[in-house]
Design an enzyme around this catalytic site. Structure first.
Site, mmCIF file in Angstrom:
data_model
loop_
_atom_site.group_PDB
_atom_site.id
_atom_site.type_symbol
_atom_site.label_atom_id
_atom_site.label_comp_id
_atom_site.label_asym_id
_atom_site.label_seq_id
_atom_site.Cartn_x
_atom_site.Cartn_y
_atom_site.Cartn_z
ATOM 1 C CE LYS A 212 -2.038 3.556 5.888
ATOM 2 N NZ LYS A 212 -1.307 2.301 6.095
ATOM 3 C CG ASN A 213 2.044 3.314 4.238
ATOM 4 O OD1 ASN A 213 1.242 3.073 5.139
ATOM 5 N ND2 ASN A 213 1.939 2.794 3.023
ATOM 6 N NE ARG B 34 -6.072 -0.329 8.406
ATOM 7 C CZ ARG B 34 -5.344 -1.072 7.576
ATOM 8 N NH1 ARG B 34 -5.938 -1.933 6.779
ATOM 9 N NH2 ARG B 34 -4.039 -0.977 7.548
ATOM 10 N NE ARG C 269 0.400 -6.720 3.355
ATOM 11 C CZ ARG C 269 -0.017 -5.492 3.608
ATOM 12 N NH1 ARG C 269 -1.289 -5.249 3.752
ATOM 13 N NH2 ARG C 269 0.844 -4.500 3.712
ATOM 14 N N PRO C 270 3.375 -12.503 4.542
ATOM 15 C CG PRO C 270 4.963 -13.907 3.558
ATOM 16 C CD PRO C 270 3.760 -13.053 3.242
ATOM 17 C CG ASP D 183 -0.199 1.204 -1.088
ATOM 18 O OD1 ASP D 183 -0.567 0.021 -1.135
ATOM 19 O OD2 ASP D 183 0.469 1.663 -0.142
ATOM 20 C CB CYS E 93 -3.667 -9.198 4.864
ATOM 21 S SG CYS E 93 -3.883 -7.637 4.068
HETATM 22 C C1 UD1 Z 1 4.011 -1.588 2.731
HETATM 23 C C2 UD1 Z 1 2.937 -0.529 2.831
HETATM 24 C C3 UD1 Z 1 1.750 -0.896 1.943
HETATM 25 C C4 UD1 Z 1 2.226 -1.162 0.511
HETATM 26 C C5 UD1 Z 1 3.371 -2.162 0.499
HETATM 27 C C6 UD1 Z 1 3.987 -2.338 -0.881
HETATM 28 C C7 UD1 Z 1 3.218 0.295 5.077
HETATM 29 C C8 UD1 Z 1 2.678 0.363 6.459
HETATM 30 N N1 UD1 Z 1 2.519 -0.437 4.207
HETATM 31 O O1 UD1 Z 1 3.446 -2.807 3.210
HETATM 32 O O2 UD1 Z 1 0.843 0.194 1.965
HETATM 33 O O3 UD1 Z 1 1.155 -1.683 -0.240
HETATM 34 O O4 UD1 Z 1 4.418 -1.739 1.378
HETATM 35 O O5 UD1 Z 1 4.439 -1.124 -1.365
HETATM 36 O O6 UD1 Z 1 4.203 0.910 4.756
HETATM 37 N N2 UD1 Z 1 6.899 -10.156 1.846
HETATM 38 C C9 UD1 Z 1 7.307 -11.438 2.178
HETATM 39 N N3 UD1 Z 1 7.909 -11.626 3.388
HETATM 40 C C10 UD1 Z 1 8.109 -10.614 4.282
HETATM 41 C C11 UD1 Z 1 7.697 -9.320 3.932
HETATM 42 C C12 UD1 Z 1 7.093 -9.119 2.697
HETATM 43 O O7 UD1 Z 1 7.134 -12.352 1.397
HETATM 44 O O8 UD1 Z 1 8.654 -10.860 5.365
HETATM 45 C C13 UD1 Z 1 6.235 -9.919 0.538
HETATM 46 C C14 UD1 Z 1 4.791 -9.454 0.685
HETATM 47 O O9 UD1 Z 1 3.895 -10.523 0.851
HETATM 48 C C15 UD1 Z 1 4.595 -8.697 -0.612
HETATM 49 C C16 UD1 Z 1 5.981 -8.076 -0.877
HETATM 50 O O10 UD1 Z 1 6.885 -8.835 -0.113
HETATM 51 O O11 UD1 Z 1 4.291 -9.581 -1.658
HETATM 52 C C17 UD1 Z 1 6.093 -6.632 -0.481
HETATM 53 O O12 UD1 Z 1 5.577 -6.459 0.831
HETATM 54 P P1 UD1 Z 1 6.102 -5.329 1.815
HETATM 55 O O13 UD1 Z 1 6.908 -4.327 1.074
HETATM 56 O O14 UD1 Z 1 6.688 -5.963 3.004
HETATM 57 O O15 UD1 Z 1 4.716 -4.650 2.232
HETATM 58 P P2 UD1 Z 1 4.411 -4.002 3.620
HETATM 59 O O16 UD1 Z 1 5.670 -3.439 4.175
HETATM 60 O O17 UD1 Z 1 3.605 -4.936 4.453
#
Ligand code: UD1
Length: 422
Positions: free
Chosen positions: A22-23, A401, A123-124, A309, A118
């Site tokens: 999925k990811n 999902r 998750r910003p 995950d 979330c």
């Molecule tokens: C992706 C995966 C999710 C997995 C996660 C971490 C997808 C669709 N989802 O989520 O299944 O659990 O990676 O491996 O691929 N952060 C910020 N600012 C930002 C972006 C992220 O502070 O702009 C923080 C997040 O809150 C979190 C960390 O960075 O604490 C990692 O998040 P991120 O890698 O972005 O997760 P996702 O891409 O949302």
């Protein structure tokens, strides 16, 4: 609403076919926005999040068509005539933010509803936005929407992510693909899903150096759309990891067909510490679990370290281990919602901030439990496989999902699990 009813399993046995990731599929679908041709994708998982993103693209004007018999989805974005990802879709799936980079790069403007909070944490998306601003975009947040414009196109630049972000990296790689000049991303995510996106872009005329490393250099095409060859989505390492845990927790030998052990290094290594052995081929993993499960220490981190995950599933497994396991969650601030449900089933777990201490081995009892997020749901299913009596897992829309036919796959290997209506 559906729920899953699970009876304590005897041994499981046989084979499970692992679906596409999925990811990986989500950014690859978003990538079709960068194409001038019709993009053909194989091995898409049949899960709600994929349907949601295809619906979003259809709402934007793309022609999406899926033939599940031929396992082929085609996406034609030449008809795309809208650039706004509305709240009704984004609220159901945060990964909708993945259309921001490609739409902005192609059309010079884009509006995406802010994803909001979330269950597992805030998750910003600030890092996505900051990077796009560095590339020349002007971004305003108004009435819950991200308004991004780049009338003169995006420009290559040096981006250093403060934190490693998976969808952030994918978004910026896609934006950089059509930007003018060279973009360097430092502290890029190295997840296999990001690697596949980079490899496909690289094969479609966007030269990318440093693929699978923390520094990506993307040579943009200055607005020229891409010719993307048909491709097949990589296997889902988290789905595979979940079934490995199902085998370990029930002490059953299972073979996962289509799984890629190379993407599961940290997961296999922790299972090995807990007593399991493996037979690995190019496209399968057979797990030979031990009768006694050993306790373990786990810290979730970015790839190639142990994935967040898989934290919930290992926590369920640790309830059946001898001794005390320590599980530390480093990526999300609120990713222990499954703990209280596992405690209701009889697990001995104490939480201190982002560290869970699991005292095993606990005798679990089936009861009604509630899924709170995608991976928490599968942890409850795993617990249900070894709990005495009947476990009913409610709110499985979370599970749907991201898990393709979970109950059918488990039924096929002998689990007593069925989908019922509330
Ligand atoms: C992706 C995966 C999710 C997995 C996660 C971490 C997808 C669709 N989802 O989520 O299944 O659990 O990676 O491996 O691929 N952060 C910020 N600012 C930002 C972006 C992220 O502070 O702009 C923080 C997040 O809150 C979190 C960390 O960075 O604490 C990692 O998040 P991120 O890698 O972005 O997760 P996702 O891409 O949302």
């Amino acid at each position: 609403m559906d729920y899953l009813q699970i009876q304590k399993a005897q041994k499981l046995h046989g084979e499970i076919k692992i679906s596409g990731a999925k990811n990986a599929a989500l950014p690859l679908i978003a990538m079709s926005i960068l194409a001038k041709n019709i993009v053909t994708i194989k091995n898409l998982p049949h899960v709600a999040d994929i349907k949601t993103l295809l619906k979003l693209l259809s709402n934007l004007g793309a022609e999406c068509s899926s033939s599940w018999e031929n396992d082929t989805t085609t996406i034609d974005t030449s008809t795309l005539n809208q650039t706004k990802a509305t709240y009704d879709i984004v609220k159901t799936m945060r990964a909708s933010i993945l259309v921001l980079g490609p739409i902005l790069a192609r059309f010079g403007h884009c509006e995406v509803s802010l994803p909001g909070g979330c269950a597992i944490g805030q998750r910003p998306v600030d890092l996505h936005l900051k990077a796009l601003e560095q590339m020349g975009a002007v971004i305003n947040i108004e009435a819950g929407y991200i308004h991004a414009i780049a009338p003169n196109g995006l420009k290559g630049c040096n981006i250093i992510f403060d934190k490693i972000t998976v969808t952030g990296t994918a978004n910026i790689v896609m934006a950089a693909a059509l930007a003018s000049g060279v973009t360097t991303i430092t502290n890029a995510a190295r997840e296999p899903e990001v690697v596949q996106l980079c490899e496909i872009l690289n094969a479609s005329g966007v030269k990318i150096d440093g693929i699978a490393t923390a520094v990506l250099t993307i040579h943009g095409t200055a607005g020229e759309l891409l010719d993307i060859e048909p491709f097949s989505v990589i296997p889902d390492r988290i789905e595979a990891g979940t079934y490995l845990c199902a085998a370990a927790i029930t002490r059953s030998e299972l073979t996962l067909k289509g799984a890629n052990a190379k993407h599961l290094g940290a997961v296999l290594s922790k299972l090995q510490e807990m007593g399991s052995k493996f037979t690995i081929t190019d496209d399968s993993i057979t797990i030979h679990p031990s009768e006694v499960i050993k306790h373990v220490k786990i810290v979730t981190q970015e790839y190639p370290a142990f994935p967040t995950d898989m934290q919930a599933q290992f926590l369920a497994l640790a309830t059946q281990a001898d001794g005390t396991s320590i599980i530390e969650e480093r990526l999300f601030e609120n990713r222990f919602m499954h703990v209280s449900e596992l405690q209701r089933m009889g697990a001995d777990i104490s939480l201190n901030g982002n560290v869970a201490t699991v005292n095993g081995h606990s005798k679990l009892s089936g009861t009604d439990v509630m899924a709170t997020d995608l991976r928490a749901s599968s942890a409850l299913v795993l617990a249900g496989l070894v709990a005495d009596g009947i476990t009913n897992v409610h709110r499985i829309y979370h599970l749907d999902r991201g898990y393709d036919s979970l109950e059918k796959k488990l039924q096929n290997v002998g689990a007593d699990i069925s989908r019922l209506k509330e």
